[in-house]
Design a protein around this motif. Structure first.
Motif, mmCIF file in Angstrom:
data_model
loop_
_atom_site.group_PDB
_atom_site.id
_atom_site.type_symbol
_atom_site.label_atom_id
_atom_site.label_comp_id
_atom_site.label_asym_id
_atom_site.label_seq_id
_atom_site.Cartn_x
_atom_site.Cartn_y
_atom_site.Cartn_z
ATOM 1 N N SER A 6 0.817 -1.224 0.000
ATOM 2 C CA SER A 6 0.000 0.000 0.000
ATOM 3 C C SER A 6 0.849 1.271 0.000
ATOM 4 C CB SER A 6 -0.893 0.011 1.237
ATOM 5 O OG SER A 6 -0.076 0.207 2.375
ATOM 6 N N ALA B 220 -15.572 3.139 -2.997
ATOM 7 C CA ALA B 220 -14.764 4.322 -3.349
ATOM 8 C C ALA B 220 -15.321 4.999 -4.603
ATOM 9 C CB ALA B 220 -13.314 3.908 -3.551
ATOM 10 N N ASP C 147 -13.523 13.633 1.120
ATOM 11 C CA ASP C 147 -12.069 13.770 1.138
ATOM 12 C C ASP C 147 -11.591 13.038 -0.121
ATOM 13 O OD1 ASP C 147 -9.342 13.493 1.449
ATOM 14 O OD2 ASP C 147 -9.467 13.149 3.609
ATOM 15 N N GLU C 148 -11.413 13.805 -1.189
ATOM 16 C CA GLU C 148 -11.148 13.201 -2.495
ATOM 17 C C GLU C 148 -9.829 12.427 -2.532
ATOM 18 O OE1 GLU C 148 -12.384 15.697 -5.677
ATOM 19 O OE2 GLU C 148 -11.448 14.416 -7.191
ATOM 20 N N THR C 149 -8.814 12.989 -1.908
ATOM 21 C CA THR C 149 -7.506 12.317 -1.889
ATOM 22 C C THR C 149 -7.618 10.943 -1.229
ATOM 23 O OG1 THR C 149 -6.525 14.493 -1.687
ATOM 24 C CG2 THR C 149 -5.091 12.635 -1.214
ATOM 25 N N ARG C 150 -8.366 10.919 -0.132
ATOM 26 C CA ARG C 150 -8.531 9.669 0.604
ATOM 27 C C ARG C 150 -9.330 8.655 -0.214
ATOM 28 N NH1 ARG C 150 -11.287 9.180 6.589
ATOM 29 N NH2 ARG C 150 -11.367 6.916 6.571
ATOM 30 N N ALA C 151 -10.393 9.133 -0.851
ATOM 31 C CA ALA C 151 -11.219 8.243 -1.667
ATOM 32 C C ALA C 151 -10.433 7.712 -2.872
ATOM 33 C CB ALA C 151 -12.478 8.969 -2.123
ATOM 34 N N GLU C 152 -9.623 8.581 -3.482
ATOM 35 C CA GLU C 152 -8.785 8.150 -4.625
ATOM 36 C C GLU C 152 -7.784 7.083 -4.186
ATOM 37 O OE1 GLU C 152 -9.056 8.807 -7.721
ATOM 38 O OE2 GLU C 152 -9.845 10.825 -8.044
ATOM 39 N N ALA C 153 -7.211 7.275 -3.000
ATOM 40 C CA ALA C 153 -6.217 6.309 -2.500
ATOM 41 C C ALA C 153 -6.895 4.965 -2.211
ATOM 42 C CB ALA C 153 -5.530 6.855 -1.252
ATOM 43 N N ALA C 154 -8.103 5.007 -1.633
ATOM 44 C CA ALA C 154 -8.836 3.767 -1.346
ATOM 45 C C ALA C 154 -9.158 3.028 -2.652
ATOM 46 C CB ALA C 154 -10.116 4.073 -0.579
ATOM 47 N N ARG D 42 -5.970 1.435 -3.997
ATOM 48 C CA ARG D 42 -5.621 0.207 -3.265
ATOM 49 C C ARG D 42 -6.496 -0.952 -3.746
ATOM 50 N NH1 ARG D 42 -5.690 3.688 1.150
ATOM 51 N NH2 ARG D 42 -7.680 2.878 1.926
#
Ligand code: ATP
Length: 133
Positions: A64, A100, A112-119, A122
């Protein structure tokens, strides 16, 4: 040509501890290979596939993101989470992907777009790595 020691460690557990012939890591600036007797180095890793070879056979691990440290013929990979391709729960990854995607397409102000993009990244990468088993 010899081997190098590979250690893939998360806050929870050691995912890989093996003598390997080579490893290819998902560096933030592109993949890089590590062979036995590699010079010392430290590199940041992105979400991706870490491939390593034991007795001529390739194995794949989902990473990750994190850090790879090469020192004294030991490659230490420290990651927030990591799973062997064979241990990936594809139904869980598929559900995480759909969650996501739904969040990203809802355009909620509180997103939280950055967080959703990262999820999403992954989940998609877990599904890709699981295909390699
Ligand atoms: P989820 O939303 O399904 O929890 P996530 O990407 O937010 O996915 P992480 O925070 O990366 O999950 O990981 C949390 C823990 O769950 C870690 O120990 C990780 O190895 C494990 N894990 C997450 N997804 C999977 C999966 N699809 N298969 C196996 N283990 C998983």
């Amino acid at each position: 040509m010899g081997t190098l020691q590979l250690e893939v460690v998360t806050p929870d557990k050691t995912v890989v501890s093996a003598e390997v012939e080579m490893a290819v890591c998902p560096g933030v600036e592109g993949e890089f290979g590590v062979l036995p007797q590699h010079v010392s180095m430290l590199s940041a890793l992105k979400i991706g596939d870490l491939r390593y070879r034991v007795n001529g056979k390739d194995e794949n691990v989902f990473i990750s993101g994190g850090f790879a440290d090469v020192n004294n013929n030991v490659l230490s990979v420290l990651a927030e989470s990591a799973e062997l391709a064979t241990d990936i729960d594809t139904a869980r990854a598929q559900a995480a992907k759909e969650r996501a995607e739904k969040r990203l397409s809802a355009h909620d102000d509180s997103l939280d777009e950055t967080r959703a993009e990262a999820a999403l990244q992954r989940a998609v990468t877990r599904l890709q790595v699981a295909q390699l088993r």
